[in-house]
Design an enzyme around this catalytic site. Structure first.
Site, PDB file in Angstrom:
ATOM      1  N   CYS A   1      38.026  71.086  92.505  1.00 18.80           N
ATOM      2  CA  CYS A   1      38.532  70.392  93.450  1.00 18.80           C
ATOM      3  C   CYS A   1      37.887  70.508  94.870  1.00 18.80           C
ATOM      4  CB  CYS A   1      39.963  70.778  93.325  1.00 18.80           C
ATOM      5  SG  CYS A   1      41.086  69.530  94.326  1.00 18.80           S
TER       6      CYS A   1
ATOM      7  N   HIS B   1      41.403  69.410  88.335  1.00 12.39           N
ATOM      8  CA  HIS B   1      41.905  70.661  88.098  1.00 12.39           C
ATOM      9  C   HIS B   1      41.657  71.230  86.452  1.00 12.39           C
ATOM     10  CE1 HIS B   1      43.052  71.922  92.017  1.00 12.39           C
ATOM     11  NE2 HIS B   1      43.356  70.256  92.229  1.00 12.39           N
TER      12      HIS B   1
ATOM     13  N   GLU C   1      42.310  74.035  85.218  1.00  6.05           N
ATOM     14  CA  GLU C   1      43.782  74.747  84.958  1.00  6.05           C
ATOM     15  C   GLU C   1      44.825  74.189  84.797  1.00  6.05           C
ATOM     16  OE1 GLU C   1      43.819  74.560  89.361  1.00  6.05           O
ATOM     17  OE2 GLU C   1      42.021  74.534  87.763  1.00  6.05           O
TER      18      GLU C   1
END
Length: 206
Positions: free
Chosen positions: A79, A188, A190
Site C-alpha cells: 500500500c 493489501h 494480508e
C-alpha cells in the site's frame, strides 16, 4: 526470517499474522539495526505520505532500507509502502520519497466514471488485477484475481517495464511493481484472503 518495519504507521500485526498463516516466521521491529541482517524486508504503510517519510527518517530507517535493496535481498512494499518507493508524491503538496523507483504518486481524478456512474475516492474494496509480468510474487495467482484496496493515490513509474499488475478504476493504474528484488503492491495482500496469502507465501519462499 521476514522482518516487518514498524515506523509507527502500518497494519503490522495483520501482515505478521498473514505470513505466519502460510508458515513463515515474521518479526515486527522498530530498531533500524535489525534491518542489517534481515533476510527479507517488508515495508507496510497507511496514512499520509509525508508523515510516513518523516517517521522513516526520524526512525533511522531510510539508509538501512536502501542498503537492503542494493544487497539484492527480497523487499516487499504494501500500500503506502509501494508509494514510498517512488521519487515524489503530490499528496498535500510535493514531497520526496525514497527514490528507489523513479516516478511519482498522484491522486485519482475527481471525475472518475464507469458507464456514467460516478466512482468514489478513495478507491476502497475488492477489484481485479491484470498481470503484466511473469513475476515470482504472482506465481499461482490467476490473471483477473480480486484483491482488496484502500487508497486515494496511485503510482506512475517512469519505466513502464517495472509494472507487474494493473487495475481499472475509471482509469487503468499500476497496482503492483517489480524490479529485480524489489516488489510492491498497492493492494493489501494480508486482507485479500486466499489470493493474498498465496502472494505472501510466494514472497516468503524467495
Amino acid at each position: 526470517m521476514i522482518t516487518i518495519i514498524d515506523y509507527g504507521m502500518g497494519n503490522l500485526r495483520s501482515v505478521q499474522k498473514g505470513f505466519e498463516r502460510v508458515g513463515f516466521a515474521a518479526k515486527v521491529t522498530a530498531d533500524p539495526a535489525d534491518l542489517r541482517d534481515a533476510e527479507k524486508l517488508v515495508l507496510p504503510g497507511v496514512g499520509a505520505f509525508k508523515d510516513c517519510m518523516d517517521n522513516l527518517r526520524e526512525g533511522g530507517f531510510i539508509e538501512p532500507i536502501r542498503r537492503h535493496v542494493e544487497s539484492g535481498r527480497p523487499f516487499l512494499g504494501i500500500c503506502l509502502g509501494l508509494q514510498l518507493l517512488f521519487s515524489e508524491s503530490e499528496e498535500f503538496g510535493r514531497h520526496q520519497g525514497l527514490g528507489i523507483i523513479p516516478g511519482k504518486v498522484v491522486r485519482f481524478p475527481g471525475d472518475l466514471r464507469v458507464a456514467g456512474e460516478e466512482l468514489k475516492v478513495p478507491h476502497m474494496g475488492w477489484n481485479q488485477i491484470r498481470l503484466r509480468q511473469d513475476a515470482p510474487l504472482f506465481r499461482g495467482v490467476a490473471d483477473g484475481s480480486a484483491v482488496y484496496f484502500v487508497h486515494s493515490y496511485y503510482v506512475i513509474p517512469d519505466d513502464p517495464t517495472v509494472v507487474a499488475a494493473v487495475t481499472d478504476y475509471g482509469i487503468e493504474f499500476c497496482s503492483a511493481i517489480r524490479r529485480e528484488n524489489v516488489m510492491a503492491t498497492q493492494f493489501h495482500p494480508e486482507k485479500s484472503q486466499q489470493v493474498g496469502l498465496r502472494i505472501l507465501k510466494n514472497f516468503g519462499e524467495m
